[in-house]
Design a protein around this motif. Structure first.
Motif, PDB file in Angstrom:
ATOM      1  N   ALA A   8     -18.037  14.213  17.429  1.00 54.37           N
ATOM      2  CA  ALA A   8     -17.361  13.000  16.984  1.00 54.37           C
ATOM      3  C   ALA A   8     -16.266  12.820  17.553  1.00 54.37           C
ATOM      4  O   ALA A   8     -15.839  11.728  17.817  1.00 54.37           O
ATOM      5  CB  ALA A   8     -17.419  13.060  15.285  1.00 54.37           C
TER       6      ALA A   8
ATOM      7  N   GLN B 199     -20.265   9.478  15.025  1.00 55.16           N
ATOM      8  CA  GLN B 199     -19.627   9.517  13.579  1.00 55.16           C
ATOM      9  C   GLN B 199     -20.533   9.797  12.615  1.00 55.16           C
ATOM     10  O   GLN B 199     -20.359  10.618  11.741  1.00 55.16           O
ATOM     11  CB  GLN B 199     -18.612   8.277  13.701  1.00 55.16           C
TER      12      GLN B 199
ATOM     13  N   ARG C  35     -16.026   9.571   7.680  1.00 51.37           N
ATOM     14  CA  ARG C  35     -16.701   9.622   8.963  1.00 51.37           C
ATOM     15  C   ARG C  35     -17.563   8.244   9.068  1.00 51.37           C
ATOM     16  O   ARG C  35     -17.467   7.627  10.229  1.00 51.37           O
ATOM     17  CB  ARG C  35     -17.566  10.707   9.131  1.00 51.37           C
TER      18      ARG C  35
ATOM     19  N   GLN D   8     -15.627   5.186  10.037  1.00 54.96           N
ATOM     20  CA  GLN D   8     -15.243   5.185  11.228  1.00 54.96           C
ATOM     21  C   GLN D   8     -16.525   4.560  11.982  1.00 54.96           C
ATOM     22  O   GLN D   8     -16.312   3.690  13.030  1.00 54.96           O
ATOM     23  CB  GLN D   8     -14.843   6.443  12.092  1.00 54.96           C
TER      24      GLN D   8
END
Length: 542
Positions: free
Chosen positions: A406, A416, A435, A438
């Motif tokens: 990632a 991600q 995550r 993102q």
């Protein structure tokens, strides 16, 4: 009385006549004359060199096959969402790049470029555009440059995104108009991918069919047959694609026939010979006929004749050795291919997969780690190591490889999201939320990411936020039973049992045999029993 000119002494005149010619060139008039001649020669030579260098460049401009994507007209209602004409051109270009990646072909494709990224040249202080001169000269000689343009159309006054449709025009030697249906439930990425596929079907049919081969093999086979029937310059590639489709469908004999047709068109078609060798070896295993293994080796020898120094030859021999069950020999061939092409980790991944299948797990993991050193985001290497670490309950290393992937690809939404999934498995819900946030920054309209975010919020007991996230997901996918079921779970978390019961009943009406039907029925039954018990207790005499 005029004075007579002064006579030159005989000795001086004789001395001047006896001086060498180079002496006179050293005089000021001689040096000046010589330097002028030398300067003229140098300038002429320099102009000749410049002309010799410029001619190929000018000729390349006339012969170039660059395809330009002009700005796409956007209604004002859509521009308010940030989709400007230049952004639309770039989104179409992104889709074309995606098609090229999905095609995964060694054949070079067309050169497409948004007009905003085109480099232009002009003569300084003259205001004359070299590109304009080339453009009009090409027009004069009927050398048309291919241009893609178009516009979005609205289905209503509000110009709602679901109702807009795209019309594209491809100008070249002739005009081609592409009409796309309304966007409806497609995400922007899906819609632009469809538009790009239509454009590539006109500009480069082979790349378009290669991209369709995995997801839509029937469509790809139809396009391939058309190319073959029309004697298209890419006919051998079309036969190769048809061979791949038949091979994937388990029709080894049909695949071999297509590969043979490909090399019959072009006897130097390396990919065709290599695939013919592979499918012949597979048929040898299937039929239990060792003579076919020998036949496969003769086709491999042809690949060696055509490309003895490249990585394809040892890779092919590794495939054939693997098919014969010779694991160590196959490993050595693959590593030789990697030595010849050290930036391509696919050869190491083949070794990792082969050894894992042979229960040589530690060796397989070592090879997958080596592949990740070349490309930390490689999906195949991650899958092999993820299985290895999960089987050993090694959560630390499992988290590490997906975290590294990632961070290596911060603009890759899938990387991600995959790390978010690992963190969810490990009950690190706050880390998973970060995550997946993102991932959504990169791909805001991805339904799977929306649902993953709702799940993370729910596990953090942020049920109200999870409900709001599910509302966003429902806007992308109306009448989705999974979203309805998850809404019921979050209402349960908020102790809003009556509302949750209604939602679970809605889920059962939509998916009576669905994955969560048992749990939904159980919840409704429990709530009804509790309600009945409460009513009975209330009705009982004191």
């Amino acid at each position: 009385m005029a004075r007579a000119p002064k006579a030159v002494p005989a000795t001086k005149a004789a001395a001047e006549q006896t001086r060498p010619r180079w002496w006179t060139r050293l005089s000021l008039p001689g040096v000046e004359t010589y330097s002028n001649s030398l300067r003229t020669v140098v300038i002429n030579l320099a102009l000749l060199v410049v002309l010799a260098m410029a001619l190929p460049l000018v000729a390349a401009q006339f012969a170039r096959d660059q395809i330009l994507i002009q700005s796409i007209s956007i209604p004002g209602g859509l521009q308010a969402t940030g989709l400007t004409p230049d952004v639309a051109a770039n989104r179409l270009w992104d889709g074309i790049q995606q098609i090229d990646v999905e095609a995964n072909s060694e054949k070079s494709s067309v050169n497409v470029l948004p007009e905003g990224k085109k480099v232009t040249f002009a003569i300084p202080d003259a205001g004359i555009s070299v590109d304009s001169l080339v453009f009009y000269a090409r027009q004069f000689f009927n050398l048309h440059e291919t241009v893609v343009s178009g516009e979005f159309r609205c289905s209503d006054a509000a110009c709602t995104p679901a109702g807009v449709s795209l019309r594209l025009r491809i100008y070249g030697a002739e005009l081609k108009v592409i009409e796309l249906p309304p966007m409806r439930s497609d995400t922007e990425a899906q819609y632009w991918r469809k538009a790009a596929a239509e454009v590539m079907a006109v500009l480069d049919p082979f790349t378009a069919l290669a991209a369709e081969a995995s997801a839509h093999p029937t469509n790809a086979a139809t396009i391939a047959r058309r190319l073959i029937l029309t004697n298209h310059p890419d006919a051998e590639w079309a036969h190769n694609i048809l061979g791949n489709i038949r091979r994937n469908a388990g029709d080894g004999e049909g695949a071999a026939a297509e590969y043979k047709a490909a090399v019959a068109i072009d006897d130097r078609f390396i990919i065709g010979w290599a695939n013919l060798a592979r499918v012949t070896s597979e048929l040898a295993t299937l039929k239990g006929d060792p003579t076919l293994h020998d036949e496969a080796l003769t086709y491999a020898d042809r690949v060696t004749e055509l490309d003895s120094e490249g990585p394809k030859e040892p890779e092919l021999r590794g495939d054939l050795a693997w098919e014969r069950g010779e694991m160590d020999a196959a490993r050595d061939f693959y590593l030789e291919a990697f030595r010849r092409d050290p930036l391509n980790e696919s050869y190491q991944n083949k070794v990792a997969i082969m050894l894992y299948g042979a229960n040589r797990f530690d060796e397989s993991a070592d090879m997958a780690r080596a592949a990740l050193e070349v490309n930390p985001g490689n999906e195949t290497s991650l899958v092999v190591l993820a299985k290895y670490y999960r089987d050993r309950n090694d959560t630390e290393n499992l988290n590490r490889i997906y975290r590294d992937a990632a961070e290596f690809q911060p603009e890759n939404a899938a990387a991600q999201a995959e790390h978010a999934g690992v963190l969810m498995e490990q009950h690190d819900f706050a880390g998973a939320l970060a995550r997946i946030d993102q991932a959504l920054l990169i791909d805001a309209k991805n339904l799977a990411y929306q649902l993953e975010r709702a799940a993370a919020l729910s596990r953090l007991e942020r049920y109200q936020d999870a409900l709001a996230q599910l509302d966003l997901a429902e806007a992308l996918s109306p009448n989705n039973p999974e979203i309805v079921y998850r809404r019921g779970n979050n209402l349960t978390g908020l102790a809003r049992y009556a509302e949750a019961t209604v939602v679970y009943q809605q889920y059962l009406a939509m998916a009576p045999q669905g994955e969560h039907a048992f749990m939904a029925e159980a919840f409704i039954r429990v709530v009804e029993e509790e309600a009945a018990a409460a009513a009975k207790a209330e009705a009982a005499p004191d």
